[in-house]
Write an enzyme that holds these catalytic residues in place. Structure first.
Site, PDB file in Angstrom:
ATOM      1  N   ASP A  11      -1.691  -5.697   7.668  1.00  0.00           N
ATOM      2  CA  ASP A  11      -2.306  -4.363   7.131  1.00  0.00           C
ATOM      3  C   ASP A  11      -3.269  -4.276   8.580  1.00  0.00           C
ATOM      4  O   ASP A  11      -4.266  -5.083   8.713  1.00  0.00           O
ATOM      5  CB  ASP A  11      -3.278  -4.684   6.081  1.00  0.00           C
ATOM      6  CG  ASP A  11      -2.233  -4.775   4.745  1.00  0.00           C
ATOM      7  OD1 ASP A  11      -1.185  -3.992   4.694  1.00  0.00           O
ATOM      8  OD2 ASP A  11      -2.302  -5.550   4.077  1.00  0.00           O
ATOM      9  N   ASP A 130       2.817   1.713  -4.068  1.00  0.00           N
ATOM     10  CA  ASP A 130       1.668   0.822  -4.576  1.00  0.00           C
ATOM     11  C   ASP A 130       1.509   1.394  -6.092  1.00  0.00           C
ATOM     12  O   ASP A 130       1.669   2.471  -6.386  1.00  0.00           O
ATOM     13  CB  ASP A 130       0.187   1.592  -3.775  1.00  0.00           C
ATOM     14  CG  ASP A 130       0.521   1.307  -2.532  1.00  0.00           C
ATOM     15  OD1 ASP A 130       1.213   0.024  -2.041  1.00  0.00           O
ATOM     16  OD2 ASP A 130      -0.127   1.901  -1.654  1.00  0.00           O
TER      17      ASP A 130
END
Length: 252
Positions: A11, A130
């Protein structure tokens, strides 16, 4: 029998690898080029790079950083964050990406998935979702790095995306993310058993046993994790040997 894949995730924020809990409280986890090279050497099956603030900052993915990482790895490389057009994807491809992950832009413009699949092939298109389990027991899609709730259920969106040409689903449970309490088995299993494409489980991996569970109970094709690898809590070679002992087919 297809081998199960272990995928570390980078990330990226401000050019560094970061890791948070439930999508907040980010902390630095190291240099992405060094980490990528280390994971390739350790036997990771693939590497995922997510530019997590690109959408909110309304900018494109860091193609120069993608290029640098790609020169240090010899495994499939998926890149996402801020990809909203065929042109964006093409830039990343030319900088070393093997697959492109789309999330918010694809939700807002579902035609994007078909355009990418038509241009590059379905195997190139990874739909990242998500998802968060709400009080009604249903999993809903969230956008913009988990900051915007929609009224669309996770499975419905995943099925629509696969029908449009997505070749893989990267499912991140926001409830489990960074908690190290285990992956979201129920929603992963629902997707894995009812979709015709591989499902990557993400969010919650904290112990070697959690990986056994997501492959056996959750039926995932791949498991993605970040902090347990970044902070050297679990080594990929040890994880794979353990999985093999539990009759889970992995590439050693």
């Amino acid at each position: 029998m297809l081998t199960k894949r272990i995928i570390p995730c980078l990330d990226i924020k401000d050019g560094r690898t970061v890791k948070g809990t439930n999508f907040v409280d980010l902390r630095d986890a190291g240099d992405p080029v060094e980490l990528g090279a280390f994971y390739a050497q350790q036997g990771a099956d693939e590497l995922v790079f997510l530019d997590i603030t690109a959408t909110n900052e309304k900018r494109k993915t860091l193609s120069e950083l993608v290029n640098r990482i790609s020169h240090h790895i010899n495994i499939p490389f998926t890149v996402g964050g801020g990809v909203s057009s065929v042109e964006d994807a093409s830039v990343l491809l030319h900088n070393g990406a093997d697959k492109i992950s789309v999330n918010t832009a694809a939700f807002k413009n579902p035609l994007l998935i078909k355009q990418l699949a038509d241009e590059f092939g379905s195997q190139f298109v990874v739909l990242a979702i998500d998802a968060k389990k709400e009080e009604d027991g249903e999993w809903y899609v969230y956008l913009n790095g988990g900051s915007v709730k929609t009224e669309i259920k996770c499975f419905d969106w995943a099925k629509q995306a696969v029908d449009s040409g997505a070749g893989e689903i990267l499912l991140t449970s926001m409830n489990n993310d960074g908690t190290k309490k285990g992956f979201a088995i129920d929603i992963t299993k629902q997707l894995a058993e009812n979709l015709s494409v591989p499902v990557i489980a993400s969010g919650g991996g904290g112990t070697i046993e959690h990986f056994v569970d997501i492959f056996t109970k959750g039926k995932a094709d791949a498991a993605l994790a970040a902090s347990i690898f970044h902070f050297k809590e679990v080594a990929i070679p040890d994880l794979k040997r353990y999985l093999q002992k539990h009759q889970i087919n992995v590439r050693l």
